[in-house]
Structures are given as C-alpha cells and as structure tokens.
Design a protein around this motif. Structure first.
Motif, PDB file in Angstrom:
ATOM      1  N   PRO A 111      -2.190  79.074  74.428  1.00 20.55           N
ATOM      2  CA  PRO A 111      -0.795  79.223  74.854  1.00 20.55           C
ATOM      3  C   PRO A 111      -0.208  78.021  75.602  1.00 20.55           C
ATOM      4  O   PRO A 111       0.890  78.118  76.137  1.00 20.55           O
ATOM      5  N   ARG A 112      -0.933  76.898  75.638  1.00 18.17           N
ATOM      6  CA  ARG A 112      -0.386  75.709  76.278  1.00 18.17           C
ATOM      7  C   ARG A 112       0.620  75.048  75.341  1.00 18.17           C
ATOM      8  O   ARG A 112       0.367  74.880  74.163  1.00 18.17           O
ATOM      9  N   TRP A 113       1.757  74.672  75.902  1.00 16.61           N
ATOM     10  CA  TRP A 113       2.829  73.965  75.189  1.00 16.61           C
ATOM     11  C   TRP A 113       3.451  74.789  74.061  1.00 16.61           C
ATOM     12  O   TRP A 113       3.517  74.355  72.916  1.00 16.61           O
ATOM     13  N   ARG A 114       3.887  75.983  74.428  1.00 16.14           N
ATOM     14  CA  ARG A 114       4.759  76.731  73.520  1.00 16.14           C
ATOM     15  C   ARG A 114       6.128  76.051  73.473  1.00 16.14           C
ATOM     16  O   ARG A 114       6.568  75.461  74.457  1.00 16.14           O
ATOM     17  N   GLY A 115       6.797  76.144  72.341  1.00 18.59           N
ATOM     18  CA  GLY A 115       8.155  75.616  72.289  1.00 18.59           C
ATOM     19  C   GLY A 115       8.336  74.483  71.304  1.00 18.59           C
ATOM     20  O   GLY A 115       7.483  74.213  70.451  1.00 18.59           O
ATOM     21  N   ALA A 116       9.468  73.779  71.451  1.00 19.43           N
ATOM     22  CA  ALA A 116       9.953  72.868  70.418  1.00 19.43           C
ATOM     23  C   ALA A 116       9.297  71.497  70.409  1.00 19.43           C
ATOM     24  O   ALA A 116       9.308  70.821  69.386  1.00 19.43           O
ATOM     25  N   ASP A 117       8.712  71.034  71.529  1.00 19.93           N
ATOM     26  CA  ASP A 117       8.271  69.636  71.605  1.00 19.93           C
ATOM     27  C   ASP A 117       6.850  69.476  72.129  1.00 19.93           C
ATOM     28  O   ASP A 117       6.592  68.661  73.022  1.00 19.93           O
ATOM     29  N   PRO A 118       5.891  70.206  71.573  1.00 16.06           N
ATOM     30  CA  PRO A 118       4.531  70.161  72.137  1.00 16.06           C
ATOM     31  C   PRO A 118       3.856  68.801  72.031  1.00 16.06           C
ATOM     32  O   PRO A 118       3.108  68.405  72.927  1.00 16.06           O
ATOM     33  N   VAL A 119       4.101  68.067  70.945  1.00 13.12           N
ATOM     34  CA  VAL A 119       3.415  66.782  70.763  1.00 13.12           C
ATOM     35  C   VAL A 119       3.858  65.781  71.827  1.00 13.12           C
ATOM     36  O   VAL A 119       3.043  65.096  72.446  1.00 13.12           O
ATOM     37  N   ARG A 120       5.159  65.708  72.055  1.00 13.74           N
ATOM     38  CA  ARG A 120       5.661  64.764  73.065  1.00 13.74           C
ATOM     39  C   ARG A 120       5.165  65.135  74.465  1.00 13.74           C
ATOM     40  O   ARG A 120       4.777  64.263  75.240  1.00 13.74           O
ATOM     41  N   TRP A 121       5.194  66.425  74.809  1.00 14.37           N
ATOM     42  CA  TRP A 121       4.777  66.838  76.149  1.00 14.37           C
ATOM     43  C   TRP A 121       3.285  66.591  76.365  1.00 14.37           C
ATOM     44  O   TRP A 121       2.847  66.250  77.469  1.00 14.37           O
ATOM     45  N   THR A 122       2.497  66.760  75.315  1.00  8.78           N
ATOM     46  CA  THR A 122       1.059  66.484  75.416  1.00  8.78           C
ATOM     47  C   THR A 122       0.818  65.033  75.802  1.00  8.78           C
ATOM     48  O   THR A 122      -0.026  64.722  76.656  1.00  8.78           O
ATOM     49  N   ILE A 123       1.571  64.124  75.174  1.00  4.86           N
ATOM     50  CA  ILE A 123       1.435  62.698  75.494  1.00  4.86           C
ATOM     51  C   ILE A 123       1.977  62.408  76.893  1.00  4.86           C
ATOM     52  O   ILE A 123       1.339  61.700  77.685  1.00  4.86           O
ATOM     53  N   LEU A 124       3.138  62.942  77.205  1.00  2.00           N
ATOM     54  CA  LEU A 124       3.760  62.686  78.501  1.00  2.00           C
ATOM     55  C   LEU A 124       2.865  63.084  79.660  1.00  2.00           C
ATOM     56  O   LEU A 124       2.838  62.406  80.698  1.00  2.00           O
ATOM     57  N   GLU A 125       2.151  64.161  79.502  1.00  2.00           N
ATOM     58  CA  GLU A 125       1.316  64.654  80.590  1.00  2.00           C
ATOM     59  C   GLU A 125      -0.054  63.996  80.631  1.00  2.00           C
ATOM     60  O   GLU A 125      -0.899  64.360  81.439  1.00  2.00           O
ATOM     61  N   GLY A 126      -0.274  63.040  79.743  1.00  2.21           N
ATOM     62  CA  GLY A 126      -1.514  62.265  79.795  1.00  2.21           C
ATOM     63  C   GLY A 126      -2.760  63.040  79.414  1.00  2.21           C
ATOM     64  O   GLY A 126      -3.866  62.708  79.872  1.00  2.21           O
ATOM     65  N   GLU A 127      -2.626  64.029  78.557  1.00  2.00           N
ATOM     66  CA  GLU A 127      -3.786  64.819  78.174  1.00  2.00           C
ATOM     67  C   GLU A 127      -4.672  64.039  77.206  1.00  2.00           C
ATOM     68  O   GLU A 127      -4.191  63.210  76.430  1.00  2.00           O
ATOM     69  N   GLU A 220       4.473  54.184  80.493  1.00  2.00           N
ATOM     70  CA  GLU A 220       3.751  53.864  79.261  1.00  2.00           C
ATOM     71  C   GLU A 220       3.626  55.087  78.374  1.00  2.00           C
ATOM     72  O   GLU A 220       3.769  55.010  77.146  1.00  2.00           O
ATOM     73  N   ARG A 221       3.399  56.256  78.982  1.00  2.00           N
ATOM     74  CA  ARG A 221       3.317  57.492  78.197  1.00  2.00           C
ATOM     75  C   ARG A 221       4.686  57.877  77.641  1.00  2.00           C
ATOM     76  O   ARG A 221       4.790  58.385  76.520  1.00  2.00           O
ATOM     77  N   LEU A 222       5.742  57.654  78.420  1.00  2.00           N
ATOM     78  CA  LEU A 222       7.098  57.929  77.946  1.00  2.00           C
ATOM     79  C   LEU A 222       7.411  57.080  76.713  1.00  2.00           C
ATOM     80  O   LEU A 222       8.011  57.566  75.743  1.00  2.00           O
ATOM     81  N   ILE A 223       7.004  55.817  76.737  1.00  2.00           N
ATOM     82  CA  ILE A 223       7.240  54.923  75.594  1.00  2.00           C
ATOM     83  C   ILE A 223       6.529  55.452  74.360  1.00  2.00           C
ATOM     84  O   ILE A 223       7.104  55.505  73.265  1.00  2.00           O
ATOM     85  N   ARG A 224       5.278  55.867  74.519  1.00  2.00           N
ATOM     86  CA  ARG A 224       4.534  56.391  73.363  1.00  2.00           C
ATOM     87  C   ARG A 224       5.101  57.716  72.876  1.00  2.00           C
ATOM     88  O   ARG A 224       5.142  57.992  71.669  1.00  2.00           O
ATOM     89  N   ALA A 225       5.571  58.558  73.797  1.00  2.00           N
ATOM     90  CA  ALA A 225       6.145  59.851  73.416  1.00  2.00           C
ATOM     91  C   ALA A 225       7.474  59.689  72.685  1.00  2.00           C
ATOM     92  O   ALA A 225       7.887  60.577  71.936  1.00  2.00           O
TER      93      ALA A 225
END
Length: 306
Positions: A111-127, A220-225
C-alpha cells in the motif's frame, strides 16, 4: 479470455502488446485526444494508435458515468478488465460489469504510494527499492486486494523515465502470471494494510521549480524525478532553464550561486552541498551538455540561479 484494456501512455503499450498476443483484447479505453506540439494539433494516446493499427475498437469517454458509455461496456461483454496507467477514477457501477472484475498494474509497493505519481515520489523520497503490484481494483483508489508483487531495485542514476519503463516491462510479465492464476481460479486476494498506506498525488510542472536552499541530495532527486517530463527548472539571467542532469559534489557555496566552472559544466551551491550541472536546456533552445552551455553562455563564477 475477452479483455478490455484501460490505459493511455507509452508505458501502457508493454502490457497491451503482451495481452494482444496472449488473449482476446476486444477494446482499448484511453484518454481523449489532446493538443500537443508547437502547432497544438490533436494527438492520440499511444495505446489508441496501437489499437487502430491492429483493428481493436477504441473508446475515449469524457465522462465514465455517462449511461450510454456504461451500456457500451456491457454490450462488449468483457470477462476481465485490465488497467495500466489509465489516469481516471473508474466508478463502482463499471467495476461491477466484468464477471472476473478489474485488475490493475501499479508501479509501487502497495500500500505504499497509492495514487497518480508513484514512480516520481519513489525517486523523490530517495528509496533504494520498489515493487510492481498487480491488484484487484476497488472503489477506493489503489486499495484493492493484491494478487502478485515483485521487488525491483532503484539505481542511483534512475530517472522517472528509466525506472517507469523497467517497472512496466517487469509488471507486464507479472500481469500475465496473474491472469493465468485467475483463469485457474487460484489468484490470491491479499488485503492491503491500511495503516501502512502512503499517497503519491499527481505532481504539477510548478512542483519541479528548484529551491537552491534545499539540500543538494533533494535537488538531485527532483531533477531525476522530472526527467524526461516535465523537467526540473530554475531561472538564469531571467530566463527559464531546465536542468536534466546534476551530480553531487563536495564543494560549498551560497545557495544558487555558481561556485566554479568545470570541464563538464558548472557547480551551483545548495542549502547543503552542491551540484555539478551537466545537461541543461534554456527556454526555446535544444538540450546541451554542461560544457557546451558554459561555452555558449560564457557562464561566470558568482552568477546566480533563482
């Protein structure tokens, strides 16, 4: 098995192509055509283009609650519906139409990252790792029972584009396995743990404005996201500048200040640490290397990005 496929962007082509080869795809439902490019001419979603090339019916509803659209779905008599990056909430009255239900390919560790933008949030949070999930669709967004999940690493240089592509490729194989389990009556229904749910709301272009007071790791994560769309951006000499690549470096300097000129580009100070910018695009111009940008714009130390 008679399947209706719901999906629009390029990534959705991976499961659509695989389903067409293995099952009977009777229709593709995707977003309406939208203006794109400099001429703003109408552009069809990639899944529509693919479906028309292969003589598959296409539906592009503006309103999923329209009774005539719901009747059309009933007339098609799908056994199962498959969702992959469709981008709209599907109302309960439609979810109840296929006897085997709806299943969704979701690119995160639900249930982590439900919603419209899971790929970007995964990168942003440095996972450092994520998963692709196949689950039953339910009335609540991305909250249905899980069928299968598969873990995947996140590489240090992964972008929104590269990670998303890997997740949907891997997810396609997992989707086919889930459909086989459904055919055999062996598909599990693993309830999600609501207390562990996190959300990934859709990010807008303005969310990718660089705040140079933030830590370099976050920028740096924002740029990649934001790569390849919509692009992280800042302002240089009063014009919008997109930053496509940045490397973490040890030098210290004031946030937004050009600290030094290097062979690969130029280093900018951040709230904590600094970044070497190596791929950039000034508004209205093509993307260039950091070295070419420095040479073309004669970037100087102590100039500011805002």
């Amino acid at each position: 098995m008679r399947i209706i496929f719901w999906g629009s962007p390029n990534w959705a082509l991976y499961p659509l192509q695989a389903l067409r080869e293995k099952e009977e795809v009777i229709a593709v439902i995707c977003q309406p055509d939208k203006p794109a490019g400099r001429g703003l001419s109408l552009q069809s979603p990639p899944t529509k283009q693919y479906a028309l090339r292969h003589s598959i019916a296409v539906l592009q509803p503006d309103n999923l609650r329209e009774p005539s659209f719901q009747e059309e779905i009933k007339q098609l008599s799908p056994q199962l519906c498959v969702i992959s990056a469709y981008g709209k909430y599907i109302p309960p009255e439609i979810l109840r139409i296929p006897p085997l239900g709806f299943i969704n390919l979701h690119p995160s560790l639900l249930p982590r990252w439900r919603g419209a933008d899971p790929v970007r949030w995964t990168i942003l949070e440095g996972e450092e790792k994520t998963e692709v999930t196949i689950h039953y669709a339910s009335e609540k967004m991305d909250a249905g029972d899980i069928i299968l999940q598969r873990e995947m690493p996140i590489f240090p240089d992964d972008t929104y584009g590269s990670l998303g592509e890997r997740l949907f490729k891997e997810g396609t194989a997992l989707l086919l396995s889930a459909i086989q389990l459904i055919k055999e009556g062996k598909a599990p229904r693993i309830p999600q743990k609501e207390e562990e749910a996190t959300y990934a709301p859709a990010l807008k272009s303005e969310d990718f404005k660089i705040d140079w007071h933030a830590p370099a790791k976050r920028i740096e994560r924002l740029i990649r996201a934001g790569n390849p769309v919509p692009g992280a951006f800042t302002f240089f000499r009063g014009k919008r500048l997109k930053v496509w690549q940045g490397k973490l470096v040890e030098k210290k300097g004031n946030p937004g200040e050009v600290i030094s000129i290097e062979k690969e580009g130029f280093i900018v100070g951040c709230g904590e640490g600094s970044l070497l910018l190596t791929s950039l695009q000034m508004e209205g111009k093509r993307t260039v290397s950091g070295e070419e940008f420095v040479r073309g714009y004669r970037v100087k130390e102590r100039e500011m990005l805002a």
